[in-house]
Design a protein around this motif. Structure first.
Motif, PDB file in Angstrom:
ATOM      1  N   UNK A 191       0.992  -1.110  -0.018  1.00  9.37           N
ATOM      2  CA  UNK A 191       0.022   0.098   0.145  1.00  9.37           C
ATOM      3  C   UNK A 191       0.819   1.235  -0.055  1.00  9.37           C
ATOM      4  N   UNK A 192       1.937   1.161   0.855  1.00  2.00           N
ATOM      5  CA  UNK A 192       2.962   2.469   0.800  1.00  2.00           C
ATOM      6  C   UNK A 192       3.067   2.560  -0.589  1.00  2.00           C
ATOM      7  N   UNK A 193       3.688   1.663  -1.287  1.00  2.00           N
ATOM      8  CA  UNK A 193       4.331   1.707  -2.491  1.00  2.00           C
ATOM      9  C   UNK A 193       3.389   2.290  -3.634  1.00  2.00           C
ATOM     10  N   UNK A 194       2.149   1.844  -3.646  1.00  2.00           N
ATOM     11  CA  UNK A 194       1.124   2.428  -4.376  1.00  2.00           C
ATOM     12  C   UNK A 194       0.863   3.829  -4.021  1.00  2.00           C
ATOM     13  N   UNK A 195       0.814   4.267  -2.697  1.00  2.51           N
ATOM     14  CA  UNK A 195       0.616   5.557  -2.643  1.00  2.51           C
ATOM     15  C   UNK A 195       1.933   6.635  -2.977  1.00  2.51           C
ATOM     16  N   UNK A 196       3.031   5.896  -2.915  1.00  5.95           N
ATOM     17  CA  UNK A 196       4.487   6.767  -3.286  1.00  5.95           C
ATOM     18  C   UNK A 196       4.722   6.689  -4.730  1.00  5.95           C
ATOM     19  N   UNK A 197       4.484   5.825  -5.560  1.00  3.80           N
ATOM     20  CA  UNK A 197       4.549   5.917  -7.039  1.00  3.80           C
ATOM     21  C   UNK A 197       3.727   5.357  -8.021  1.00  3.80           C
ATOM     22  N   UNK A 216      28.210   0.128  -2.452  1.00  5.76           N
ATOM     23  CA  UNK A 216      27.056   1.193  -2.562  1.00  5.76           C
ATOM     24  C   UNK A 216      25.936   0.875  -3.458  1.00  5.76           C
ATOM     25  N   UNK A 217      24.628   0.768  -3.183  1.00  5.59           N
ATOM     26  CA  UNK A 217      23.550   0.499  -3.899  1.00  5.59           C
ATOM     27  C   UNK A 217      22.844   1.726  -4.097  1.00  5.59           C
ATOM     28  N   UNK A 218      22.457   2.043  -5.366  1.00  7.52           N
ATOM     29  CA  UNK A 218      21.723   3.191  -5.880  1.00  7.52           C
ATOM     30  C   UNK A 218      20.509   2.569  -6.673  1.00  7.52           C
ATOM     31  N   UNK A 219      19.380   2.895  -6.199  1.00  7.43           N
ATOM     32  CA  UNK A 219      18.146   2.174  -6.733  1.00  7.43           C
ATOM     33  C   UNK A 219      17.050   3.051  -7.068  1.00  7.43           C
ATOM     34  N   UNK A 220      16.213   2.876  -8.060  1.00  8.51           N
ATOM     35  CA  UNK A 220      15.248   3.514  -8.714  1.00  8.51           C
ATOM     36  C   UNK A 220      13.853   3.593  -8.222  1.00  8.51           C
ATOM     37  N   UNK A 221      13.091   4.446  -8.364  1.00  7.40           N
ATOM     38  CA  UNK A 221      11.763   4.429  -7.822  1.00  7.40           C
ATOM     39  C   UNK A 221      10.886   3.415  -8.385  1.00  7.40           C
ATOM     40  N   UNK A 222      10.953   2.825  -9.764  1.00  3.07           N
ATOM     41  CA  UNK A 222       9.983   2.041 -10.632  1.00  3.07           C
ATOM     42  C   UNK A 222       9.595   0.650  -9.935  1.00  3.07           C
ATOM     43  N   UNK A 223      11.022   0.220  -9.092  1.00  2.00           N
ATOM     44  CA  UNK A 223      10.668  -1.065  -8.442  1.00  2.00           C
ATOM     45  C   UNK A 223      11.399  -0.771  -6.996  1.00  2.00           C
ATOM     46  N   UNK A 247      16.250  -2.956  -5.280  1.00  2.00           N
ATOM     47  CA  UNK A 247      17.277  -3.022  -4.351  1.00  2.00           C
ATOM     48  C   UNK A 247      17.662  -4.079  -3.519  1.00  2.00           C
ATOM     49  N   UNK A 248      16.285  -5.244  -3.479  1.00  2.00           N
ATOM     50  CA  UNK A 248      16.709  -6.456  -2.515  1.00  2.00           C
ATOM     51  C   UNK A 248      17.597  -7.407  -3.397  1.00  2.00           C
ATOM     52  N   UNK A 249      17.324  -7.236  -4.947  1.00  2.00           N
ATOM     53  CA  UNK A 249      18.126  -8.232  -5.720  1.00  2.00           C
ATOM     54  C   UNK A 249      19.699  -7.725  -5.589  1.00  2.00           C
ATOM     55  N   UNK A 250      19.930  -6.421  -5.175  1.00  2.00           N
ATOM     56  CA  UNK A 250      21.035  -6.014  -5.179  1.00  2.00           C
ATOM     57  C   UNK A 250      21.857  -6.390  -3.576  1.00  2.00           C
ATOM     58  N   UNK A 251      21.085  -5.807  -2.776  1.00  2.00           N
ATOM     59  CA  UNK A 251      21.281  -5.750  -1.135  1.00  2.00           C
ATOM     60  C   UNK A 251      21.619  -7.390  -0.942  1.00  2.00           C
ATOM     61  N   UNK A 252      20.495  -8.192  -1.239  1.00  2.00           N
ATOM     62  CA  UNK A 252      20.682  -9.494  -0.736  1.00  2.00           C
ATOM     63  C   UNK A 252      21.898 -10.363  -1.098  1.00  2.00           C
ATOM     64  N   UNK A 253      22.175 -10.209  -2.408  1.00  2.00           N
ATOM     65  CA  UNK A 253      23.549 -11.088  -2.660  1.00  2.00           C
ATOM     66  C   UNK A 253      24.877 -10.199  -2.301  1.00  2.00           C
ATOM     67  N   UNK A 296      18.249   4.655  -1.696  1.00  4.86           N
ATOM     68  CA  UNK A 296      17.005   4.553  -2.445  1.00  4.86           C
ATOM     69  C   UNK A 296      16.692   6.050  -3.236  1.00  4.86           C
ATOM     70  N   UNK A 297      15.780   5.839  -4.158  1.00  5.89           N
ATOM     71  CA  UNK A 297      15.046   7.012  -4.877  1.00  5.89           C
ATOM     72  C   UNK A 297      14.340   7.902  -3.978  1.00  5.89           C
ATOM     73  N   UNK A 298      14.369   9.022  -3.747  1.00  6.99           N
ATOM     74  CA  UNK A 298      13.726  10.079  -2.922  1.00  6.99           C
ATOM     75  C   UNK A 298      12.236   9.898  -3.068  1.00  6.99           C
ATOM     76  N   UNK A 299      11.765   9.513  -4.200  1.00  8.93           N
ATOM     77  CA  UNK A 299      10.169   9.347  -4.658  1.00  8.93           C
ATOM     78  C   UNK A 299       9.902   8.149  -3.757  1.00  8.93           C
ATOM     79  N   UNK A 300      10.525   7.288  -3.614  1.00  9.96           N
ATOM     80  CA  UNK A 300       9.981   6.221  -2.880  1.00  9.96           C
ATOM     81  C   UNK A 300      10.619   5.621  -1.481  1.00  9.96           C
ATOM     82  N   UNK A 301      11.122   6.683  -0.775  1.00  8.94           N
ATOM     83  CA  UNK A 301      11.996   6.496   0.208  1.00  8.94           C
ATOM     84  C   UNK A 301      11.179   6.208   1.747  1.00  8.94           C
TER      85      UNK A 301
END
Length: 491
Positions: free
Chosen positions: A95-101, A154-161, A166-172, A184-189
């Motif tokens: 729900x938070x994701x839907x409201x943010x992006x 360093x992980x730099x991730x976008x707002x669309x996912x 970020x999880x498929x970068x951070x986890x490995x 993270x993207x500021x739009x979806x922080x």
């Protein structure tokens, strides 16, 4: 929780540094806006400075020695715990994701559950082998390879996912023994803070996973150029990705860039046109076209163009545009004002260049949607391969129809772009399939399936200007997040 609420119950999000939630030192914030109603503030997020980044890098550096000494199984156990928490909280995060992006709630929840699945997958990777025994020419020696973590990633991730990428970068990164500083993207922080809360509640040691929220100019470029960060993994635009790569290259850091796409679907004259239409619509318009693997160019053999076009328009006209939290909504708004303006500019440019706008492209007339960044999906025909709408990434719900006189021409048109991320074909002809697989310049090719999407256990990445030519996801991730160390032992 990871945030506090202000007087009107709008959350105030903090950075996550060394196991603690901390605001920007000077209290500066961005407002995260609901794109379905730009009068609604979803949360206030830090506009961090280089000082906060320095603190996070120092924490990650301090934590990395103890973290790498843990076994892969021990690191994996913490990922399993984070996965369980993410799964439990999927409704709230979605729900938070839907409201943010803006993406629909079913998509957002599904992405969150995929994030949990990715965590579980990499938790299991902690038990896999990390090297091989190599025969030595010295009969009294033992020689083998092992893997060493990069250090601080360093992980730099976008707002669309905002969860899956970020999880498929951070986890490995974590399971292979690295520590992380994530921007993270500021739009979806606000969504990002809920992801980081899962890592915190799972019990990751202080400093192993850190999150700094701020502008790309300050925090993103700061990560790329920081001497204490040993590897950078980035997903985003080509322009920013090249800046990140240049900054990393200048100081000898390892970098991984996943960037744009201009993904084609080829519809052969023998294709099942109903299935091809479903794939073009789902691949190109779902998520409001805001996927790097979204279908953008629909290349159709001329013999079936008119029939395909009629079926496509019939389908597109049924799609309901609206707030992603409404159950009947099929596609939500563009993620922000800037992206909505970009989509509108490309639609105008397509018309100016001579393409014919068959449908859509404007804001809905429904007054209930007036305060959102909505756009009715657009369909162009009479598109030539040299037009901007056929060459440049739009990142919106815009389909361009291009006619081809043969399968040979269709594949040539599909390759006629600087990008090479994903591509698909609809055909029943095995010859067409083999030609497409062998000749298509794309990192992901799909037969009788849409261009968007890849299974989490499979390598993902592009060719040409879509990528720095490394691969994410699956077992391929170990190649980026570790270095091979050759060991020679003699008694």
């Amino acid at each position: 929780m990871s945030y506090q609420a202000n007087a009107v119950n709008v959350p105030i999000i903090d950075n996550y540094i060394n196991g603690e939630w901390k605001p920007a030192a000077d209290g500066s914030t961005f407002a995260s806006i609901n794109p379905a109603n730009f009068r609604e503030v979803v949360g206030h997020v830090p506009d961090s400075s280089p000082a906060e980044l320095e603190e996070a890098v120092a924490a990650a550096d301090e934590a990395r020695t103890a973290w790498r000494k843990r076994s892969g199984a021990q690191r994996g156990d913490l990922l399993y715990r984070a996965a369980a928490l993410m799964e439990e909280r999927a409704d709230d995060i979605g729900r938070t994701m839907t409201r943010e992006m803006g993406k629909t709630f079913p998509e957002a929840k599904g992405e969150t559950l995929r994030g949990a699945a990715i965590l579980r997958y990499y938790a299991g990777e902690g038990m896999r082998k990390v090297g091989d025994v190599i025969t030595s020419t010295d009969a009294e020696a033992l020689m083998f390879t092992t893997r060493a973590p990069l250090g601080v990633v360093g992980v730099i991730s976008p707002w669309n996912f905002p969860v899956a990428i970020p999880v498929w970068k951070i986890a490995p990164a974590l399971v292979y023994g690295n520590t992380v500083v994530w921007k993270p993207a500021t739009e979806t922080s606000v969504t990002a803070s809920k992801v980081m809360q899962c890592f915190h509640d799972a019990g990751f040691p202080a400093g192993v996973a850190n999150m700094i929220i701020g502008s790309g100019r300050t925090i993103g470029q700061g990560i790329a150029s920081h001497p204490g960060i040993h590897g950078i993994t980035f997903t985003g635009s080509n322009a920013v990705g090249k800046q990140v790569g240049q900054a990393a290259l200048a100081r000898g850091a390892k970098y991984q860039l996943e960037m744009g796409g201009k993904n084609p679907i080829i519809v052969a004259e023998d294709a099942d046109l109903d299935l091809a239409v479903e794939a073009a619509v789902s691949g190109g318009i779902r998520s409001t076209g805001q996927k790097c693997t979204a279908t953008s160019r629909v290349i159709v053999e001329r013999e079936v163009m008119e029939e395909f076009k009629a079926k496509l328009l019939e389908k597109v006209k049924t799609l309901k545009v609206g707030d992603g939290l409404e159950p009947s909504t099929w596609l939500g708004p563009c993620a922000n004002k800037s992206q909505w303006e970009t989509v509108q500019s490309y639609i105008r440019r397509g018309v100016e260049e001579g393409a014919r706008l068959l449908y859509g492209g404007m804001k809905p007339k429904d007054p209930a949607l007036a305060d959102g960044y909505f756009v009715i999906p657009a369909v162009f025909d009479e598109v030539t391969s040299k037009m901007a709408v056929a060459q440049e990434e739009i990142f919106g719900p815009v389909l361009t129809l291009i006619a081809a006189d043969s399968m040979k021409e269709a594949i040539e048109l599909a390759n006629d772009t600087e990008f090479g991320l994903s591509a698909s074909i609809y055909t029943r002809d095995i010859g067409n399939v083999l030609s497409f697989i062998h000749e298509m310049d794309a990192g992901l090719v799909r037969v009788n399936a849409e261009t968007a999407g890849v299974e989490l256990q499979a390598p993902f990445g592009g060719m040409k200007q879509s990528s720095s030519h490394s691969r994410e996801q699956g077992q391929a991730a170990i190649e980026f997040f570790t270095s091979i160390k050759t060991v020679f032992i003699k008694s």
